[in-house]
Design a protein around this motif. Structure first.
Motif, PDB file in Angstrom:
ATOM      1  N   TRP A   1       1.729  -9.144 -33.662  1.00 55.33           N
ATOM      2  CA  TRP A   1       2.438 -10.017 -32.724  1.00 55.33           C
ATOM      3  C   TRP A   1       3.080  -9.210 -31.600  1.00 55.33           C
ATOM      4  N   CYS A   2       3.674  -8.073 -31.947  1.00 50.70           N
ATOM      5  CA  CYS A   2       4.302  -7.231 -30.914  1.00 50.70           C
ATOM      6  C   CYS A   2       3.268  -6.700 -29.942  1.00 50.70           C
ATOM      7  N   LEU A   3       2.158  -6.212 -30.460  1.00 51.28           N
ATOM      8  CA  LEU A   3       1.107  -5.689 -29.589  1.00 51.28           C
ATOM      9  C   LEU A   3       0.562  -6.776 -28.671  1.00 51.28           C
ATOM     10  N   GLU A   4       0.337  -7.958 -29.235  1.00 49.45           N
ATOM     11  CA  GLU A   4      -0.178  -9.058 -28.428  1.00 49.45           C
ATOM     12  C   GLU A   4       0.838  -9.510 -27.391  1.00 49.45           C
ATOM     13  N   ALA A   5       2.112  -9.540 -27.763  1.00 46.74           N
ATOM     14  CA  ALA A   5       3.156  -9.941 -26.814  1.00 46.74           C
ATOM     15  C   ALA A   5       3.226  -8.966 -25.640  1.00 46.74           C
ATOM     16  N   LEU A   6       2.916  -7.703 -25.901  1.00 47.62           N
ATOM     17  CA  LEU A   6       2.908  -6.699 -24.838  1.00 47.62           C
ATOM     18  C   LEU A   6       1.592  -6.680 -24.072  1.00 47.62           C
ATOM     19  N   GLY A   7       0.635  -7.506 -24.508  1.00 50.61           N
ATOM     20  CA  GLY A   7      -0.661  -7.553 -23.840  1.00 50.61           C
ATOM     21  C   GLY A   7      -1.535  -6.358 -24.162  1.00 50.61           C
ATOM     22  N   LEU A   8      -1.289  -5.728 -25.305  1.00 47.84           N
ATOM     23  CA  LEU A   8      -2.058  -4.544 -25.697  1.00 47.84           C
ATOM     24  C   LEU A   8      -3.131  -4.955 -26.688  1.00 47.84           C
ATOM     25  N   ASP A   9      -4.264  -5.422 -26.155  1.00 50.87           N
ATOM     26  CA  ASP A   9      -5.363  -5.853 -27.007  1.00 50.87           C
ATOM     27  C   ASP A   9      -5.926  -4.681 -27.789  1.00 50.87           C
ATOM     28  N   LYS A  10      -6.592  -5.002 -28.868  1.00 48.48           N
ATOM     29  CA  LYS A  10      -7.220  -3.975 -29.695  1.00 48.48           C
ATOM     30  C   LYS A  10      -8.299  -3.284 -28.865  1.00 48.48           C
ATOM     31  N   PRO A  11      -8.228  -1.951 -28.749  1.00 53.07           N
ATOM     32  CA  PRO A  11      -9.218  -1.252 -27.926  1.00 53.07           C
ATOM     33  C   PRO A  11     -10.598  -1.286 -28.565  1.00 53.07           C
ATOM     34  N   GLU A  12     -11.593  -1.424 -27.717  1.00 54.02           N
ATOM     35  CA  GLU A  12     -12.976  -1.387 -28.182  1.00 54.02           C
ATOM     36  C   GLU A  12     -13.430   0.058 -28.215  1.00 54.02           C
ATOM     37  N   GLU A  13     -14.274   0.381 -29.188  1.00 58.25           N
ATOM     38  CA  GLU A  13     -14.682   1.780 -29.352  1.00 58.25           C
ATOM     39  C   GLU A  13     -15.498   2.291 -28.173  1.00 58.25           C
ATOM     40  N   ASN A  14     -16.408   1.490 -27.670  1.00 57.53           N
ATOM     41  CA  ASN A  14     -17.285   1.952 -26.596  1.00 57.53           C
ATOM     42  C   ASN A  14     -16.895   1.327 -25.263  1.00 57.53           C
ATOM     43  N   LYS A  15     -15.623   1.212 -25.030  1.00 58.09           N
ATOM     44  CA  LYS A  15     -15.114   0.579 -23.822  1.00 58.09           C
ATOM     45  C   LYS A  15     -15.328   1.507 -22.629  1.00 58.09           C
ATOM     46  N   ARG A  16     -15.931   0.995 -21.575  1.00 63.79           N
ATOM     47  CA  ARG A  16     -16.145   1.831 -20.403  1.00 63.79           C
ATOM     48  C   ARG A  16     -15.069   1.536 -19.368  1.00 63.79           C
TER      49      ARG A  16
ATOM     50  N   PRO B   1       2.719  -8.224 -50.233  1.00 61.29           N
ATOM     51  CA  PRO B   1       3.039  -9.202 -49.186  1.00 61.29           C
ATOM     52  C   PRO B   1       3.957  -8.634 -48.102  1.00 61.29           C
ATOM     53  N   GLU B   2       4.847  -7.727 -48.463  1.00 67.68           N
ATOM     54  CA  GLU B   2       5.739  -7.135 -47.471  1.00 67.68           C
ATOM     55  C   GLU B   2       4.938  -6.327 -46.446  1.00 67.68           C
ATOM     56  N   ASN B   3       3.953  -5.571 -46.913  1.00 66.59           N
ATOM     57  CA  ASN B   3       3.091  -4.826 -45.997  1.00 66.59           C
ATOM     58  C   ASN B   3       2.272  -5.773 -45.124  1.00 66.59           C
ATOM     59  N   ASN B   4       1.817  -6.895 -45.704  1.00 71.00           N
ATOM     60  CA  ASN B   4       1.081  -7.883 -44.929  1.00 71.00           C
ATOM     61  C   ASN B   4       1.943  -8.454 -43.807  1.00 71.00           C
ATOM     62  N   MET B   5       3.206  -8.721 -44.108  1.00 68.70           N
ATOM     63  CA  MET B   5       4.106  -9.246 -43.081  1.00 68.70           C
ATOM     64  C   MET B   5       4.373  -8.199 -41.996  1.00 68.70           C
ATOM     65  N   LYS B   6       4.470  -6.931 -42.388  1.00 67.67           N
ATOM     66  CA  LYS B   6       4.638  -5.860 -41.401  1.00 67.67           C
ATOM     67  C   LYS B   6       3.430  -5.818 -40.467  1.00 67.67           C
ATOM     68  N   ALA B   7       2.237  -5.989 -41.040  1.00 69.82           N
ATOM     69  CA  ALA B   7       1.021  -5.988 -40.228  1.00 69.82           C
ATOM     70  C   ALA B   7       1.050  -7.135 -39.220  1.00 69.82           C
ATOM     71  N   VAL B   8       1.452  -8.311 -39.684  1.00 66.13           N
ATOM     72  CA  VAL B   8       1.535  -9.475 -38.783  1.00 66.13           C
ATOM     73  C   VAL B   8       2.533  -9.212 -37.660  1.00 66.13           C
ATOM     74  N   ALA B   9       3.685  -8.643 -38.009  1.00 69.34           N
ATOM     75  CA  ALA B   9       4.706  -8.359 -36.999  1.00 69.34           C
ATOM     76  C   ALA B   9       4.191  -7.347 -35.973  1.00 69.34           C
ATOM     77  N   LEU B  10       3.493  -6.315 -36.427  1.00 66.53           N
ATOM     78  CA  LEU B  10       2.937  -5.328 -35.493  1.00 66.53           C
ATOM     79  C   LEU B  10       1.943  -5.982 -34.536  1.00 66.53           C
TER      80      LEU B  10
END
Length: 141
Positions: free
Chosen positions: A38-53, A27-36
């Motif tokens: 949230w931070c990425l989303e707060a910075l507007g850093l969406d998950k990159p798409e593999e074939n993004k042009r 569960p501690e690792n799961n919470m770390k994942a959630v925190a990461l």
């Protein structure tokens, strides 16, 4: 306001780390994942798409409002409210192991039945003492 550029490889690496942490039974690792996330989303850093042009500057400007709307909708979807800790942990486990919308979850107290599109199922039980989700084959029950 300070603007910093972040390389896509670094952002992709952080997303990868968050996915690996989310797959953990700890569960501690799961919470770390959630925190990461949230931070990425707060910075507007969406998950990159593999074939993004690459988009031209004009195309980026035209789609900026659409992208921010999509981002806000995704954030709202992720901010679900759960009725119990067991439900939250079970749904987090399912989200870390299955693609969104690929299975149906039927909650029953501290347990859940997960069914895929083929009709195959498995049972999940939240153990409050160990704070972990255990997986059971339907034939074991």
């Amino acid at each position: 306001m300070r603007v910093m550029l972040v390389e896509e490889e670094i952002v992709a690496g952080i997303w990868h780390v968050s996915e690996e942490l989310a797959k953990s039974n700890d569960p501690e690792n799961n919470m770390k994942a959630v925190a990461l996330v949230w931070c990425l989303e707060a910075l507007g850093l969406d998950k990159p798409e593999e074939n993004k042009r690459a988009l031209s500057a004009g195309a980026r400007n035209r789609t900026q409002d659409q992208n921010s709307q999509i981002h806000n909708n995704r954030r709202k979807e992720k901010m679900q409210v759960y009725s119990t800790i067991a439900e939250a942990m079970i749904r987090r486990w399912v989200d870390g192991n299955f693609r969104t919308g690929s299975v149906k979850i039927y909650m029953n107290g501290r347990s859940a039945k997960v069914v895929d599109k083929n009709g195959d199922s498995l049972y999940l039980v939240y153990d409050p003492e160990q704070r972990e989700v255990n997986v059971y084959d339907p034939e074991e029950i």
